[in-house]
Design a protein around this motif. Sequence first.
Motif, PDB file in Angstrom:
ATOM      1  N   GLY A  30       0.824  -1.201   0.000  1.00  0.00           N
ATOM      2  CA  GLY A  30       0.000   0.000   0.000  1.00  0.00           C
ATOM      3  C   GLY A  30       0.857   1.248   0.000  1.00  0.00           C
ATOM      4  O   GLY A  30       0.601   2.196  -0.745  1.00  0.00           O
ATOM      5  N   PHE A  31       1.915   1.228   0.815  1.00  0.00           N
ATOM      6  CA  PHE A  31       2.796   2.393   0.881  1.00  0.00           C
ATOM      7  C   PHE A  31       3.447   2.646  -0.476  1.00  0.00           C
ATOM      8  O   PHE A  31       3.462   3.776  -0.974  1.00  0.00           O
ATOM      9  N   LEU A  32       3.985   1.570  -1.079  1.00  0.00           N
ATOM     10  CA  LEU A  32       4.671   1.731  -2.361  1.00  0.00           C
ATOM     11  C   LEU A  32       3.716   2.234  -3.434  1.00  0.00           C
ATOM     12  O   LEU A  32       4.060   3.097  -4.231  1.00  0.00           O
ATOM     13  N   VAL A  33       2.496   1.694  -3.436  1.00  0.00           N
ATOM     14  CA  VAL A  33       1.549   2.067  -4.486  1.00  0.00           C
ATOM     15  C   VAL A  33       0.999   3.470  -4.255  1.00  0.00           C
ATOM     16  O   VAL A  33       0.988   4.313  -5.154  1.00  0.00           O
ATOM     17  N   ALA A  34       0.550   3.727  -3.021  1.00  0.00           N
ATOM     18  CA  ALA A  34      -0.174   4.968  -2.778  1.00  0.00           C
ATOM     19  C   ALA A  34       0.760   6.156  -2.609  1.00  0.00           C
ATOM     20  O   ALA A  34       0.529   7.212  -3.183  1.00  0.00           O
ATOM     21  N   TYR A  35       1.832   5.977  -1.840  1.00  0.00           N
ATOM     22  CA  TYR A  35       2.632   7.151  -1.499  1.00  0.00           C
ATOM     23  C   TYR A  35       3.844   7.328  -2.398  1.00  0.00           C
ATOM     24  O   TYR A  35       4.381   8.417  -2.517  1.00  0.00           O
TER      25      TYR A  35
END
Lengths: 353, 343
Positions: B117-122
Amino acid sequence: MSKIFKNQIFIPVAALLLLMLFNLVIDPSFFKISMGVNSAGNPVLSGYLITIINNGSELAILAIGMTLVTAASGGQDISVGAAIAIAGSTMLRVLCGTNTRPDTLRTPIFVAFIVGCLVAMAFGAFNGVLVSIFKIQPMVATLILYTAGRSIAAWINNNELPIISDPKFGYYGGFIPGIPIPTPFFIAMGCVVIIALVLKFTNLGLYTQAVGINESSSRLNGINPVFIKWLTFVILGACVAVAALIKVSRLSSINYSVIAKDIEMDAILAVALGGNALSGGKFNMAASIIGAFVIQTLTTTLFKYNVPSDALPAYKAIVVIALVVFSAPTFRDAVSKFVKNIKGGKSKEVAHV
Amino acid sequence: MSKISNKFKDMTDTNLLLTITVVVFFLMYIGAIVFQGKGFLKPQTFFNILNTNAALIILSCGMSLVMITGGIDISVGGVTALVSMCCAVYLDFKGGNVAVSMLIAILIGLAYGVVQGFLVAYLDIQPFIVSLAGMFFARGMTTIVNTNPFNVANEKFVALKETRIIVPGMGTVNKLGKYVDAYVEIGVIVALIIVILMFCLLRWTKLGRSFYAVGGNKQSALMLGINVKKTKFLSHILCSLLAGIGGYVYFLHVGSGAVTHAQGAEMNAIASSIIGGTMLTGGVGNIIGTFFGVLSLSTIQNIVASAGLDQAWWTGITIAAMLCIFLVVQSVVMARKKRAIKK
């Protein structure tokens, strides 16, 4: 200096150099190339570097087609592994007929390759129709062939595993007598030269990028986006057929569930490693091809340190994530801001003094 | 006639695709009963479909959430294998207890969700590449944890695995004249609860509605004051969490750990979601549709198997053909609808 960093080709070359440096420091024997004699009595070169250019060939060939598909449609074809199984199976079927252990080949290898090529291009065209006419996202459209491909390949040969004993068939994935450099490398280079000429002398590259960047405006400028998208999938089909010939020739046989397993992932990674946006648009073919060899270097390096082949993906994943994070624009911006802040802080101090 | 076409226009994309899916599923099941004979009339046949596919239902729910938000997660199959193997090793070699193993499954899922999620979203990396690496990592880690497949012998776990929940009134009389109860496994109950929870989440909560908004149009969602990055992040966390739970349900069904577990589960989950009317472009989808998508997929597998076409390749080819038909139907229906609205 900053021009070098901004060049797209910088990322894969840097990755390649990094891997080479790692190998040089840990064990310089990685670069040793020795002359040996293979089982047929021909002189052959062997060594890790030769393994890389040998096994990286199929990947480089696939990367060519995958780059075009990615650029035009903004999506990836995940069915190339399955398509290789189909094309390879077709070639064997043409060569062997119903006899699974033929003493002589029924048709010349060239004819078998053409038939395999047509079949692979037909499946590419099928994917292309789904993507360009029915406007289905490429990944989903190719999911169909991904699910069915290996089943179709098994069905073509009635689930039997033909073995070809003719040594001539092994030349394409092995060595031509008298030439110590593996043949796949020549085939790959041939493909690279062809695509370089095509990109130089036709508008294919320009049109592909135009369609990838903005479909509606490219249509308004007189390009037919449907045809261009379809065409890239057919070209990928041709690349698949060449890769399939090499793959099948290596074994002189086929294993439907194992042949070219996970190669679609490697091909996509090669494109991503080359710094090409996976959402389409501009592309750099040379970067993709170098990216393919980077992936193969990584694989070979890991094999050298006795990483079991099943555990290989875990290490690959870490490297891939690291590379993708470093090349992410958001991350780069954050880093450059950080660097600027440090520099800015220093200059302020100087000003105070 | 105009009334019908008006209704057609008024229908939202989600409901239109859902209707197609549900109708096709019932037609297919009725067809199976008519052409394949009495096997499909037995309630137990239906419950067996649920038993074998409980994990897939959970995985597909997670997949639908991410797809509605406009992303994709192909690591769910890998996570399933990793969860099975970790839990198996913990239960058998370390003599652990069942409750902690469930916690392990959830933690693995959560960890996956946070990282991806971090890699994709942020960091704005394409979800496909991130979850591709995630899948590689999970498969590789499974091998590193333990290479050889083995069955779990932990008594408490086996007891839980063998637990059957009897469905009253659905039993059949077998050939010996004995009454056999119809049953489902615990996993099915878990899957149904998750289907209901996710349905409520998507329909009635702010988070669920913002999933649709972000998937439909990022820019407009941003202007509406929705935190796009956070929404994407949460969708990935939920998906991976469900993959962890689904992994445990899968583990509960097979009772073993192996590297080859759930091979291709991610593709089945994506296929079910698509058949269920979720669109990969985002913003369109429904959990009930996904549920029927899984049922359709497994019904066709059962039909193929019971039609005597048991060679492995027929399953692959029929699923692919079905996927193809659904995709083309979806694409044609949506194009027509767009034209109708324009008029």
